[in-house]
Scaffold this motif. Structure first.
Motif, PDB file in Angstrom:
ATOM      1  N   THR A 111       0.842  -1.210   0.000  1.00  0.00           N
ATOM      2  CA  THR A 111       0.000   0.000   0.000  1.00  0.00           C
ATOM      3  C   THR A 111       0.868   1.246   0.000  1.00  0.00           C
ATOM      4  O   THR A 111       2.084   1.185   0.251  1.00  0.00           O
ATOM      5  CB  THR A 111      -0.911   0.051   1.244  1.00  0.00           C
ATOM      6  OG1 THR A 111      -0.105   0.236   2.402  1.00  0.00           O
ATOM      7  CG2 THR A 111      -1.716  -1.220   1.395  1.00  0.00           C
ATOM      8  N   ASP A 112       0.210   2.369  -0.266  1.00  0.00           N
ATOM      9  CA  ASP A 112       0.919   3.652  -0.227  1.00  0.00           C
ATOM     10  C   ASP A 112       0.770   4.308   1.145  1.00  0.00           C
ATOM     11  O   ASP A 112       1.069   5.480   1.330  1.00  0.00           O
ATOM     12  CB  ASP A 112       0.379   4.595  -1.312  1.00  0.00           C
ATOM     13  CG  ASP A 112      -1.122   4.833  -1.168  1.00  0.00           C
ATOM     14  OD1 ASP A 112      -1.708   4.331  -0.177  1.00  0.00           O
ATOM     15  OD2 ASP A 112      -1.700   5.491  -2.040  1.00  0.00           O
ATOM     16  N   GLY A 113       0.263   3.537   2.093  1.00  0.00           N
ATOM     17  CA  GLY A 113       0.089   4.078   3.452  1.00  0.00           C
ATOM     18  C   GLY A 113      -1.312   4.561   3.713  1.00  0.00           C
ATOM     19  O   GLY A 113      -1.646   4.909   4.843  1.00  0.00           O
ATOM     20  N   SER A 114      -2.174   4.556   2.683  1.00  0.00           N
ATOM     21  CA  SER A 114      -3.537   5.047   2.878  1.00  0.00           C
ATOM     22  C   SER A 114      -4.507   3.934   3.270  1.00  0.00           C
ATOM     23  O   SER A 114      -5.634   4.184   3.658  1.00  0.00           O
ATOM     24  CB  SER A 114      -4.042   5.721   1.591  1.00  0.00           C
ATOM     25  OG  SER A 114      -4.026   4.787   0.522  1.00  0.00           O
ATOM     26  N   GLY A 115      -4.057   2.690   3.153  1.00  0.00           N
ATOM     27  CA  GLY A 115      -4.931   1.565   3.494  1.00  0.00           C
ATOM     28  C   GLY A 115      -4.958   1.295   4.998  1.00  0.00           C
ATOM     29  O   GLY A 115      -4.387   2.041   5.791  1.00  0.00           O
ATOM     30  N   SER A 116      -5.638   0.202   5.374  1.00  0.00           N
ATOM     31  CA  SER A 116      -5.704  -0.154   6.798  1.00  0.00           C
ATOM     32  C   SER A 116      -4.334  -0.610   7.273  1.00  0.00           C
ATOM     33  O   SER A 116      -3.522  -1.116   6.492  1.00  0.00           O
ATOM     34  CB  SER A 116      -6.741  -1.259   7.023  1.00  0.00           C
ATOM     35  OG  SER A 116      -6.402  -2.408   6.280  1.00  0.00           O
ATOM     36  N   SER A 117      -4.092  -0.413   8.542  1.00  0.00           N
ATOM     37  CA  SER A 117      -2.775  -0.742   9.082  1.00  0.00           C
ATOM     38  C   SER A 117      -2.872  -1.918  10.056  1.00  0.00           C
ATOM     39  O   SER A 117      -3.960  -2.419  10.350  1.00  0.00           O
ATOM     40  CB  SER A 117      -2.199   0.474   9.804  1.00  0.00           C
ATOM     41  OG  SER A 117      -3.073   0.884  10.836  1.00  0.00           O
ATOM     42  N   VAL A 118      -1.715  -2.338  10.540  1.00  0.00           N
ATOM     43  CA  VAL A 118      -1.670  -3.395  11.546  1.00  0.00           C
ATOM     44  C   VAL A 118      -2.043  -2.762  12.880  1.00  0.00           C
ATOM     45  O   VAL A 118      -1.466  -1.744  13.288  1.00  0.00           O
ATOM     46  CB  VAL A 118      -0.262  -4.015  11.607  1.00  0.00           C
ATOM     47  CG1 VAL A 118      -0.218  -5.091  12.683  1.00  0.00           C
ATOM     48  CG2 VAL A 118       0.139  -4.574  10.246  1.00  0.00           C
ATOM     49  N   LEU A 119      -2.998  -3.360  13.570  1.00  0.00           N
ATOM     50  CA  LEU A 119      -3.495  -2.807  14.839  1.00  0.00           C
ATOM     51  C   LEU A 119      -3.330  -3.822  15.966  1.00  0.00           C
ATOM     52  O   LEU A 119      -3.404  -5.042  15.736  1.00  0.00           O
ATOM     53  CB  LEU A 119      -4.981  -2.447  14.718  1.00  0.00           C
ATOM     54  CG  LEU A 119      -5.379  -1.454  13.622  1.00  0.00           C
ATOM     55  CD1 LEU A 119      -6.901  -1.325  13.539  1.00  0.00           C
ATOM     56  CD2 LEU A 119      -4.737  -0.091  13.875  1.00  0.00           C
ATOM     57  N   VAL A 120      -3.111  -3.316  17.184  1.00  0.00           N
ATOM     58  CA  VAL A 120      -3.041  -4.178  18.360  1.00  0.00           C
ATOM     59  C   VAL A 120      -3.998  -3.651  19.420  1.00  0.00           C
ATOM     60  O   VAL A 120      -4.068  -2.443  19.671  1.00  0.00           O
ATOM     61  CB  VAL A 120      -1.589  -4.262  18.924  1.00  0.00           C
ATOM     62  CG1 VAL A 120      -1.032  -2.881  19.256  1.00  0.00           C
ATOM     63  CG2 VAL A 120      -1.545  -5.163  20.161  1.00  0.00           C
ATOM     64  N   GLY A 121      -4.763  -4.567  19.996  1.00  0.00           N
ATOM     65  CA  GLY A 121      -5.697  -4.182  21.055  1.00  0.00           C
ATOM     66  C   GLY A 121      -5.047  -4.316  22.428  1.00  0.00           C
ATOM     67  O   GLY A 121      -3.997  -4.947  22.578  1.00  0.00           O
TER      68      GLY A 121
END
Length: 227
Positions: A208-218
């Motif tokens: 991605t170019d950085g505009s997509g969803s990212s890796v997330l941690v809860g």
């Protein structure tokens, strides 16, 4: 004449004795007055001394009170802190945790997800809260997960028990090879020592170019709550 002289002499002697007695009484009164004045002065001085001493003692007591209060509160705080530690256990550490990861993706979900489990193997209860540090190792470099959600209250993790948190990541649906994931690095909350695990999820992330969803941690305890 002799009798008169004797009488007169007797009168003179009596008068002298009377005068002497009066002077003795006056002296006694004079001595009594200064003495009572001294006593009043002493009382006043004693009162002043008592005030002064009282101030000093009061100051001493006030000074002692904070000290004793400080000491008491210090002891109490220390005791409370100690008993709190005894009651809750110390902080969960990397060395006292068995860390595992498993794929929790369900077909149809918009993102991939895994659950990271922290099992207390320290032999004693420990306290854990907040966010773990999570990095995905890839062929394009490490990707740090972004925190999502609010951390809960500190949690007492009993010896032998497990608590989980989730990691979500975008699915590679481009048809290309994408960014290949090679490992998962987990650092427990408030720790600096990390553990590297095999990646249990999908093989790759989309480029991605950085505009997509990212890796997330809860937060700790959040597994199954989001993604």
């Amino acid at each position: 004449m002799r009798a008169r002289k004797l009488t007169f002499a007797a009168l003179v002697v009596a008068a002298g004795l009377s005068l002497t007695a009066c002077q003795s009484d006056d002296d006694a009164v004079g001595q009594a007055d200064p003495s009572s004045g001294s006593s009043a002065s002493a009382t006043s001085s004693s009162g002043g001394g008592s005030d002064a001493n009282g101030s000093d003692q009061g100051g001493g007591k006030e000074s002692a009170a904070p000290d004793s209060a400080g000491s008491a509160s210090g002891g109490s705080a220390s005791g409370g802190s100690g008993s709190g530690s005894d009651a809750k256990g110390g902080k969960c550490t990397t060395d006292g945790l068995k860390i595992t990861a498993q794929d929790t993706f369900i077909e149809g979900d918009p993102d991939g997800s895994i659950a990271v489990g922290l099992t207390n193997t320290s032999g004693a209860d420990c306290v854990i809260s907040g966010f773990a540090g999570v990095d995905l190792k890839t062929n394009a470099g490490d990707i740090s997960a972004t925190r999502k959600g609010e951390p809960g209250d500190p949690y007492v993790l009993k010896n032998g028990k497990e608590i989980d948190f989730y990691v979500s990541y975008p699915l590679n649906e481009s048809g290309g090879s994408g960014v290949r994931i090679t490992g998962l690095v987990v650092t427990p909350p408030n720790e600096t020592k990390s553990v590297t695990l095999d990646w249990p999820g999908k093989d790759s992330l989309p480029v991605t170019d950085g505009s997509g969803s990212s890796v997330l941690v809860g937060p700790i305890g959040s597994a199954g709550q989001g993604g």
